[in-house]
Design an enzyme around this catalytic site. Structure first.
Site, PDB file in Angstrom:
ATOM      1  N   LYS A 147     -10.189  25.246 -67.318  1.00 24.02           N
ATOM      2  CA  LYS A 147      -9.620  24.182 -68.153  1.00 24.02           C
ATOM      3  C   LYS A 147      -8.101  24.157 -68.018  1.00 24.02           C
ATOM      4  CE  LYS A 147     -13.442  22.890 -70.380  1.00 24.02           C
ATOM      5  NZ  LYS A 147     -13.989  21.530 -70.300  1.00 24.02           N
ATOM      6  N   ASP A 176     -10.326  21.295 -64.733  1.00 21.52           N
ATOM      7  CA  ASP A 176     -10.787  20.268 -65.679  1.00 21.52           C
ATOM      8  C   ASP A 176      -9.726  20.018 -66.732  1.00 21.52           C
ATOM      9  OD1 ASP A 176     -12.162  18.529 -67.276  1.00 21.52           O
ATOM     10  OD2 ASP A 176     -13.657  19.976 -67.969  1.00 21.52           O
ATOM     11  N   GLU A 210     -10.911  17.360 -62.466  1.00 19.87           N
ATOM     12  CA  GLU A 210     -11.818  16.579 -63.304  1.00 19.87           C
ATOM     13  C   GLU A 210     -11.034  15.863 -64.404  1.00 19.87           C
ATOM     14  OE1 GLU A 210     -15.653  17.890 -65.936  1.00 19.87           O
ATOM     15  OE2 GLU A 210     -15.364  18.897 -64.016  1.00 19.87           O
ATOM     16  N   ASP A 235     -15.154  12.276 -65.778  1.00 22.11           N
ATOM     17  CA  ASP A 235     -16.045  12.934 -66.729  1.00 22.11           C
ATOM     18  C   ASP A 235     -16.102  12.132 -68.026  1.00 22.11           C
ATOM     19  OD1 ASP A 235     -17.649  14.698 -68.050  1.00 22.11           O
ATOM     20  OD2 ASP A 235     -16.203  16.322 -68.165  1.00 22.11           O
ATOM     21  N   LYS A 259     -23.221  14.231 -67.796  1.00 20.76           N
ATOM     22  CA  LYS A 259     -23.727  15.145 -68.820  1.00 20.76           C
ATOM     23  C   LYS A 259     -25.021  14.528 -69.348  1.00 20.76           C
ATOM     24  CE  LYS A 259     -19.508  17.386 -70.415  1.00 20.76           C
ATOM     25  NZ  LYS A 259     -18.858  17.410 -69.127  1.00 20.76           N
TER      26      LYS A 259
END
Length: 331
Positions: A147, A176, A210, A235, A259
């Site tokens: 992250k 991400d 991402e 995303d 997702k």
């Protein structure tokens, strides 16, 4: 012919072993709803509603309200007419409906998993990543996600520098940002990654960045995707089927992170993926084994380009194999 099902549901809470930190803030407790559908012959199908409202799905309260207003007996029509504003409910009910033919008893144990190397292991934000990757590597993970956009960029770039020189050769790394970078920061990250790609002595692959920018900055992400060698994956921008279709129509041909737990109807997702042959990475919403089984089946069916799937999240929860039985029997 319409089938009738007895419908039951239970809310659940699972505490993360440590807070999950993203650009959206800290997350301590995963809450959701387990569904059970029983058909007239006694076959049982299990489903799970695992919303993430800050990601674009309905809230847990909206999902609970929907479940509470349903009668005890529902039909196929009920399941396939859930509105698009409730994508996590669409997924939960439809996957329970699909699994009814396979689930004959209480699924006590986590579902069988593919090998760890086909998973992307999630590293914690910040310097903690430097101590965490090794344990996941020993478990077989070869792709990691870290992250970014959580701390000051200069600090994160310094940690990143350490991380890429610590990770073993042939590791794949995903960054991400959860939409947390400014346009200037996104350019700096992409430029940094392009420079690394150009270095033949660094045998490590930066697979993609991402969601570098917020959802409303789609055009800038489209532009960035053609300006750098490093790939960009969407995303938050493609959290639901409606968003997925809209980004595709506006010209996105890069990577789509899907997702399943919040995207919406599995049958409509299949149709879209088969029709457009998009480049997908399937990813977890920190669901339980129930939604994960349905999500992994979709991933196995619809993944292209052999990309690791983002379900390497078991280390964020205590493993309790009988939790479902307890949940169902204690209420």
């Amino acid at each position: 012919m319409t089938n009738d099902y007895r419908f039951e549901f239970r809310p659940y809470q699972r505490r993360f072993l440590r807070s999950l930190t993203t650009n959206h803030g800290k997350w301590d407790i995963r809450e959701g709803i387990i569904l059970r559908l029983t058909d007239e012959s006694g076959k049982v199908g299990w489903g799970e509603i695992a919303p993430i409202s800050w990601f674009g799905s309905e809230t847990l309260e909206q999902a609970l309200d929907f479940c509470r207003q349903l009668p005890r007996e529902i039909t196929d029509e009920t399941i396939f007419s859930i509105p698009d504003e409730l994508p996590a409910c669409q997924f939960g009910f439809e996957s329970a409906w699909e699994m009814g033919s396979e689930f004959f008893s209480m699924p006590n144990v986590p579902c069988p998993m593919p090998q760890a190397q086909s998973f992307s292991g999630l590293l914690p934000a910040g310097e903690a990543a430097l101590n965490q990757w090794e344990r996941l590597w020993q478990q077989g993970y070869r792709t990691f996600k870290w992250k970014i956009g959580v701390d000051a960029i200069a600090h994160e770039l310094k940690i990143f520098e350490s991380l890429i020189h610590t990770l073993p050769a042939f590791t794949k790394l995903r960054l991400d940002a959860n939409g947390g970078l400014s346009y200037e920061e996104a350019n700096l990250w992409l430029w940094t990654c392009d420079n690394l790609k150009a270095n033949p002595e660094l045998p490590l692959e930066i697979e993609f960045i991402e969601q570098p920018l917020p959802v409303e900055q789609f055009q800038q992400m489209l532009e960035l995707s053609t300006s750098y060698e490093t790939a960009i994956a969407l995303d938050e921008s493609v959290a639901t089927l409606g968003q997925l279709a809209a980004c595709y129509q506006q010209g996105w041909r890069g990577i789509f992170v899907i997702k399943p737990g919040i995207v919406g109807s599995p049958s409509r997702l299949r149709k879209f993926c088969h029709q457009h042959q998009i480049d997908t990475v399937f990813s977890s919403v920190f669901e339980t084994a129930i939604a994960r089984l349905a999500a992994l089946q979709l991933a196995a069916e619809l993944s292209r380009n052999n990309r690791a799937i983002g379900f390497g999240i078991d280390h964020f929860f205590e493993q309790e194999e009988t939790w479902l039985q307890s949940l169902w029997n204690d209420l």
